[in-house]
Scaffold this motif. Structure first.
Motif, PDB file in Angstrom:
ATOM      1  N   SER A   7      30.327  -6.927  11.797  1.00 43.91           N
ATOM      2  CA  SER A   7      29.992  -5.768  12.629  1.00 43.91           C
ATOM      3  C   SER A   7      31.077  -4.731  12.490  1.00 43.91           C
ATOM      4  N   PHE A   8      30.742  -3.501  12.818  1.00 42.51           N
ATOM      5  CA  PHE A   8      31.719  -2.426  12.717  1.00 42.51           C
ATOM      6  C   PHE A   8      31.493  -1.426  13.844  1.00 42.51           C
ATOM      7  N   VAL A   9      32.563  -1.186  14.608  1.00 42.04           N
ATOM      8  CA  VAL A   9      32.502  -0.338  15.801  1.00 42.04           C
ATOM      9  C   VAL A   9      33.182   0.994  15.507  1.00 42.04           C
ATOM     10  N   SER A  10      32.491   2.095  15.774  1.00 44.70           N
ATOM     11  CA  SER A  10      33.102   3.405  15.506  1.00 44.70           C
ATOM     12  C   SER A  10      32.479   4.469  16.411  1.00 44.70           C
ATOM     13  N   ILE A  11      33.014   5.656  16.324  1.00 46.21           N
ATOM     14  CA  ILE A  11      32.456   6.794  17.071  1.00 46.21           C
ATOM     15  C   ILE A  11      32.330   7.991  16.134  1.00 46.21           C
ATOM     16  N   THR A  12      31.447   8.908  16.506  1.00 43.99           N
ATOM     17  CA  THR A  12      31.324  10.116  15.683  1.00 43.99           C
ATOM     18  C   THR A  12      32.472  11.069  16.024  1.00 43.99           C
ATOM     19  N   GLU A  13      32.775  11.942  15.101  1.00 49.71           N
ATOM     20  CA  GLU A  13      33.816  12.944  15.345  1.00 49.71           C
ATOM     21  C   GLU A  13      33.582  14.133  14.412  1.00 49.71           C
ATOM     22  N   VAL A  14      34.185  15.260  14.790  1.00 46.09           N
ATOM     23  CA  VAL A  14      34.283  16.369  13.842  1.00 46.09           C
ATOM     24  C   VAL A  14      35.685  16.255  13.264  1.00 46.09           C
ATOM     25  N   SER A  15      35.762  16.003  11.977  1.00 43.52           N
ATOM     26  CA  SER A  15      37.056  15.780  11.338  1.00 43.52           C
ATOM     27  C   SER A  15      37.969  16.984  11.537  1.00 43.52           C
ATOM     28  N   GLU A  16      39.271  16.684  11.628  1.00 46.56           N
ATOM     29  CA  GLU A  16      40.257  17.775  11.776  1.00 46.56           C
ATOM     30  C   GLU A  16      40.296  18.674  10.541  1.00 46.56           C
ATOM     31  N   TYR A  17      39.637  18.241   9.445  1.00 45.56           N
ATOM     32  CA  TYR A  17      39.664  19.042   8.216  1.00 45.56           C
ATOM     33  C   TYR A  17      38.446  19.950   8.059  1.00 45.56           C
ATOM     34  N   VAL A  18      37.533  19.896   9.025  1.00 47.24           N
ATOM     35  CA  VAL A  18      36.415  20.846   8.978  1.00 47.24           C
ATOM     36  C   VAL A  18      36.974  22.208   9.392  1.00 47.24           C
ATOM     37  N   PRO A  19      36.937  23.202   8.495  1.00 44.05           N
ATOM     38  CA  PRO A  19      37.575  24.475   8.832  1.00 44.05           C
ATOM     39  C   PRO A  19      36.900  25.158  10.028  1.00 44.05           C
ATOM     40  N   THR A  20      37.720  25.698  10.933  1.00 42.20           N
ATOM     41  CA  THR A  20      37.190  26.552  12.000  1.00 42.20           C
ATOM     42  C   THR A  20      36.778  27.875  11.342  1.00 42.20           C
ATOM     43  N   LEU A  21      36.108  28.721  12.103  1.00 38.76           N
ATOM     44  CA  LEU A  21      35.683  30.016  11.569  1.00 38.76           C
ATOM     45  C   LEU A  21      36.901  30.814  11.080  1.00 38.76           C
ATOM     46  N   GLU A  22      37.979  30.773  11.861  1.00 34.80           N
ATOM     47  CA  GLU A  22      39.207  31.501  11.501  1.00 34.80           C
ATOM     48  C   GLU A  22      39.792  30.935  10.201  1.00 34.80           C
ATOM     49  N   GLN A  23      39.862  29.580  10.116  1.00 37.88           N
ATOM     50  CA  GLN A  23      40.421  28.960   8.907  1.00 37.88           C
ATOM     51  C   GLN A  23      39.559  29.271   7.687  1.00 37.88           C
ATOM     52  N   TYR A  24      38.245  29.320   7.904  1.00 34.37           N
ATOM     53  CA  TYR A  24      37.338  29.631   6.795  1.00 34.37           C
ATOM     54  C   TYR A  24      37.590  31.056   6.294  1.00 34.37           C
ATOM     55  N   GLY A  25      37.765  31.977   7.235  1.00 35.94           N
ATOM     56  CA  GLY A  25      38.066  33.369   6.874  1.00 35.94           C
ATOM     57  C   GLY A  25      39.381  33.470   6.114  1.00 35.94           C
TER      58      GLY A  25
END
Ligand code: 76R
Length: 281
Positions: A111-129
């Protein structure tokens, strides 16, 4: 002295629900043929019926996501992937399987226990700009810059919703494996500065996006929750794409230098009744 113990007003209420996103459980069973043979005809029929009902994602009270598949190879026979806001609703499925007439014939193997997340490496709008200006040399006045930024701003909420509360694609095959980023003295992911980790993850994302329409991925986080740091769930339009993406991504620096992997489970998605038929239960 009577010390009042009031948490600061800003702290949320204690809860097993996440501030955002879902709990996730991958669970694997092997059919115990000797136990199965011990069951009377009527217990077998009753057990089958209760499992088919329990695994029906449309039944009232079902977890948000409930996927059944049959596993290739002898690591397991049956696999479930279950997601919900409530970890005990997820565990309830596991306990109800155990408590059913078929429970003694379905031996848990992994079995494997985990949770969903938005990775810290997904660029924010500002970082994308910033990235558009830095890496693609676009200027603030460039209409193409504004168009790209707006398009990303439109996509981002949907993409984050898919990371936190994912819809599963309607494809026949899924692959699950756990992984870590290594902490070797000569290659320690956690000693790298954010900028270099971010650059490696951006290379990784660019190589992954090439599989759009053939492979869909869900990365769930398990640091502190299970023995590995992430669970990787892939769905394929065809099994060959699973092999191709995992092979291709081995060459990303983030994987080539820093990743280590646990066991791989390949399975074929089926409605519960077809899965039990396949397992000859
Ligand atoms: O979520 C996103 O799409 C944004 C970009 C992205 C992030 C942040 C991304 C894209 N991944 C991210 C994070 Mn991934 N991924 C893996 C594996 O087998 C291997 O070599 C590694 C297992 C695969 C196959 C894969 C596929 N990714 C992560 C993380 C978390 C790191 C952290 O937060 O520290 C891990 C462990 C990880 C591992 N990744 C993509 C893919 C694919 C196909 C994409 C493109 C997705 C798309 O279509 O947009």
């Amino acid at each position: 002295m009577n010390r009042p113990h009031h948490p600061p007003a800003s702290l949320p209420e204690p809860s097993v629900k996440l501030a955002q996103g879902w709990h996730c459980l991958h669970i694997y069973y092997r059919v115990d043929q000797a136990a199965l043979r011990q069951l009377s005809e009527s217990d077998l029929a009753e057990g089958r019926e209760s499992i088919v009902h329990l695994l029906d994602p449309e039944r009232p009270g079902a977890p948000q996501r409930l996927q059944t598949s049959v596993v290739s190879g002898h690591k397991a026979d049956l696999s479930l992937m279950i997601m919900d806001t409530d970890p005990l609703l997820i565990d309830g499925v596991r306990q109800a399987i155990r408590a059913s007439k078929l429970g003694c014939a379905l031996q848990p193997t992994y079995s494997f226990v985990s949770i969903t997340e938005v990775s810290e490496y997904v660029p924010t709008l500002e970082q994308y700009g910033d990235k558009l200006r830095r890496d693609e040399g676009m200027s603030l006045e460039d209409p193409a810059y504004t168009a790209k930024l707006n398009a990303y701003g439109q996509r981002l909420p949907m993409m984050n919703r898919q990371r936190l509360c994912p819809d599963f694609p309607n494809w026949p095959v899924t692959c699950f494996y756990p992984m870590n980023k290594i902490r070797h003295p000569a290659a320690n992911w956690y000693m790298e500065p954010f900028s270099s980790r971010s650059a490696m993850m951006s290379e990784h994302a660019t190589s992954g996006i090439k599989f759009a329409g053939r492979v869909s991925q869900l990365i769930t986080a398990s640091t502190g929750l299970d023995d590995w740091e992430w669970g990787v769930t892939l769905w394929g339009r065809n099994p060959e794409y699973i092999k191709e993406i995992v092979y291709t991504m081995r060459f990303d620096t983030a994987s080539a230098r820093y990743a280590e992997f646990g066991p791989f489970y390949l399975s074929y998605i089926k409605p519960p009744v077809d899965a039990l038929d396949h397992l000859q239960i």
